[in-house]
Scaffold this active site. Structure first.
Site, short mmCIF file in Angstrom:
data_model
loop_
_atom_site.label_atom_id
_atom_site.label_comp_id
_atom_site.label_asym_id
_atom_site.label_seq_id
_atom_site.Cartn_x
_atom_site.Cartn_y
_atom_site.Cartn_z
N GLU A 276 0.77 -1.31 -0.24
CA GLU A 276 0.05 0.00 -0.07
C GLU A 276 0.98 1.28 -0.06
O GLU A 276 0.34 2.36 -0.83
CB GLU A 276 -0.96 -0.13 1.21
N ARG A 280 0.78 3.76 -3.39
CA ARG A 280 0.03 5.09 -2.89
C ARG A 280 1.08 6.22 -2.78
O ARG A 280 0.90 7.50 -3.52
CB ARG A 280 -0.96 4.97 -1.71
N ASP A 409 -5.06 -9.95 -7.96
CA ASP A 409 -5.58 -9.10 -9.19
C ASP A 409 -4.57 -8.58 -9.77
O ASP A 409 -4.15 -8.72 -10.93
CB ASP A 409 -6.58 -8.29 -8.61
N GLU A 544 -12.30 0.50 -10.18
CA GLU A 544 -11.78 -0.26 -11.44
C GLU A 544 -12.77 -0.23 -12.49
O GLU A 544 -12.23 -0.40 -13.63
CB GLU A 544 -11.88 -1.86 -10.68
#
Length: 643
Positions: A276, A280, A409, A544
């Site tokens: 993360e 980010r 994913d 998404e």
């Protein structure tokens, strides 16, 4: 008996003083004030004197600070004449003439058109006589020429400075001189339409809440008007930097940049999640550096990269999930020694780019080792990977479960994007991606009943489940991106079918917003394609589907994708907008009467969702050209390397 009290009376006549009678003049009042001052106690006089001295001190300090601030600003004005920006947004010029929805009027400072950071100003070479000139922000000229067509140099139309060109990182074994980017066409123009203006207003509304109630903190809680902390690194602020740049939000960008310079403390003792933090914060800093050329962002990115490197100190070189950036220690989660496959394989774009910019091979070497190890591991099924990998052994764990949802994913997304980032030369990455898409088609693709929607399910020990996460809706855009870079046209056919399904995940729900997870119906006797379980009906403002709509519109020019996006955007405004500022995730997308707000605005709503909305609604197809840039999994913009 007491005799009555005797009362004496005295008559006083005020005589003249200095030849003048008493007339309530200022002189007499000053003398009266002095008498009253002498009548006060010593404590009272001391308190009054202290307050007077304190106010004098505050006034002097305020004056000095303002004086220093304006000297800095004036210094920046002088720099504008010497510094040429790397990438210049045309939007700031147009937005200055536009009327924002529900935007509060702002006070104008003198010479506003001459101020601001160097990279937010548009300048043309004096030798380019045929190029359109941007007029000064002069009201008299604007009144005379309102009906004239405004020619604006696109922010993409800036020559890239030699020291900031996009070149492949040097080979540790063989040094080659990188070939510079070709010059970007300076004749492109940028316009902002009605839908984009609505996105800008939504961003301003969200930023208003964050700035007022959560400034410098990770995420806004818009209903309780407070904030939540995850790492304490200003996630929302850094995630939104490049969005502000693209949307032309000058003032907000400058305020956020100042916070990064003055307040962002990367040395604090705090555990952060490697994945993360990389996508980010590191991705956000690298993105805004590539857009602006401002060294402060690269310096911060380099510092953060160094502080994240201890995560790779494992027996297998598969990184731990958590790092204490202050202490320089790393560890797996408390409950397991495993990391998720998505986490360890979705940090490569950022670390590779950091190596290119800093000319330090260690970042890319660390993440490339991970990909090489994943490439040769056993435990895959037709290119599909399990969700977990052990940091001690370096092998897959929890075998037999395959999904394109959470925990796996972005592995598939980054296979393709690393191949594109590196100039489409790394054969192992392409091989793994193509095998994975074949595995998806063979094992996970099904059609629902009764409307035959194509969806991606999951496989658990050879048992198929019609479960599809909203996260999987990244796949249509990724497939389309691959086709754009020369892969099979069959991938585009699958992308079109899947984006239709992702849209239906919104359209068939009462609020018009998708739940986190849906189950597709395989029974031809049932009336609905989509079923939602109570535990899965929340919406986190995820990007998404909007992301894939953006890619599909870019590559097909089919207006229906913009129309679908506009529907979704309006539903976000209808059910998640908080009047006092900000947007909130909701618990129940199936209730239009009470969607049950969760009181949290995820940082990716500003970093991804609104950014993709803005780009989707643009008909400037070279706005962030997909031939020159890729987006990381947090929608941060990184250049494609050339050699």
């Amino acid at each position: 008996m007491y005799s009555p009290q005797r009362r004496d009376f005295i008559s006083v006549t005020l005589g003249s003083q200095a030849g003048r009678n008493y007339d309530n003049s200022k002189t007499w009042r000053r003398q009266s004030f002095w008498r009253k001052w002498k009548q006060l106690s010593r404590l009272q006089r001391s308190l009054i004197a202290f307050m007077f001295i304190f106010m004098m001190f505050c006034g002097i300090a305020t004056y000095l600070n303002l004086s220093e601030h304006w000297q800095v600003v004036e210094g920046r004005d002088q720099e504008l004449k010497q510094v040429k920006p790397v990438v210049v947004p045309a939007l700031d010029v147009l937005l200055s003439k536009a009327t924002f929805i529900s935007q509060q009027p702002k006070l104008k400072r003198p010479n506003l058109n001459k101020r601001g950071p160097p990279f937010l100003q548009n300048r043309l070479s004096k030798n380019e006589k045929e190029e359109p000139k941007i007029r000064k922000n002069n009201e008299a000229e604007a009144d005379d020429k309102d009906k004239e067509k405004i020619n604006i140099v696109s922010w993409r139309g800036m020559e890239i400075a030699p020291e900031l060109v996009t070149a492949a990182p040097p080979d540790s074994k063989k040094e080659e001189k990188p070939v510079l980017h070709e010059k970007v066409n300076t004749k492109e123009t940028a316009t902002v339409n009605k839908q984009q203006m609505a996105v800008i207003e939504a961003f301003q509304h969200a930023w208003k809440g964050y700035k007022q109630y959560a400034w410098g903190h990770d995420e806004l809680k818009p209903i309780s008007k407070t904030y939540s902390e995850w790492f304490g690194l200003g996630l929302t602020l850094i995630d939104a930097l490049d969005t502000m740049w693209i949307l032309g939000q000058k003032q907000e960008f400058e305020e956020a940049k100042k916070w990064v310079i003055d307040e962002l403390n990367l040395g604090k003792s705090v555990d952060v999640n490697l994945f993360e933090t990389t996508i980010r914060i590191l991705g956000g800093l690298l993105s805004v550096y590539n857009l602006t050329g401002d060294q402060v962002f690269l310096d911060k990115a380099s510092e953060l990269g160094d502080r994240l490197m201890p995560a790779f100190n494992t027996p297998s070189k598969i990184p731990y999930s958590d790092v204490n950036i202050g202490l320089g220690t790393a560890h797996p989660p408390r409950w397991t020694s495993d990391s998720t496959v998505a986490e360890v394989t979705s940090i490569q774009l950022e670390f590779r780019e950091l190596s290119r910019l800093t000319k330090k091979d260690k970042y890319q070497a660390a993440v490339d080792d991970v990909m090489k190890q994943i490439h040769r591991l056993e435990g895959k099924k037709d290119g599909l990977v399990p969700m977990f990998i052990n940091t001690n052994s370096g092998k897959f764990s929890h075998l037999g479960v395959y999904t394109l949802g959470a925990r796996a994913d972005s592995y598939y997304e980054y296979l393709l994007k690393q191949w594109i980032q590196g100039g489409r030369k790394e054969a192992d990455l392409l091989e793994d991606y193509l095998q994975a898409i074949e595995g998806v088609t063979k094992n996970l693709i099904r059609k629902s009943e009764p409307n035959k929607l194509t969806f991606v399910g999951e496989l658990s020990h050879n048992q198929f489940s019609p479960k599809m996460d909203h996260l999987v809706c990244f796949l249509p855009g990724t497939l389309a991106l691959g086709v754009h870079h020369g892969l099979s046209a069959n991938h585009m056919k699958l992308a079109k079918e899947l984006i239709e399904t992702c849209y239906q995940m919104y359209a068939q729900i009462e609020t018009g917003l998708s739940p986190e997870i849906v189950y597709f119906n395989l029974n031809p006797h049932n009336a609905k394609d989509v079923e939602v379980k109570p535990a899965d009906r929340h919406n986190l403002l995820r990007p998404e589907t909007v992301e894939s709509l953006f890619y599909m519109y870019r590559f097909t020019r089919d207006k229906k994708y913009q129309e679908w996006g506009w529907e979704i955007f309006q539903n976000f405004n209808k059910y998640t907008r908080v009047d006092t500022g900000g947007y909130t995730s909701i618990n129940n997308v199936q209730s239009s009467e009470n969607p049950e707000p969760r009181d949290k605005m995820e940082s990716f709503f500003l970093g991804e969702t609104l950014k993709y909305f803005f780009l989707l609604f643009s008909d400037e197809f070279n706005l962030i050209s997909l031939d020159k840039y890729i987006f990381n999994t947090e929608a941060h913009i990184l250049p494609i390397w050339t050699t």
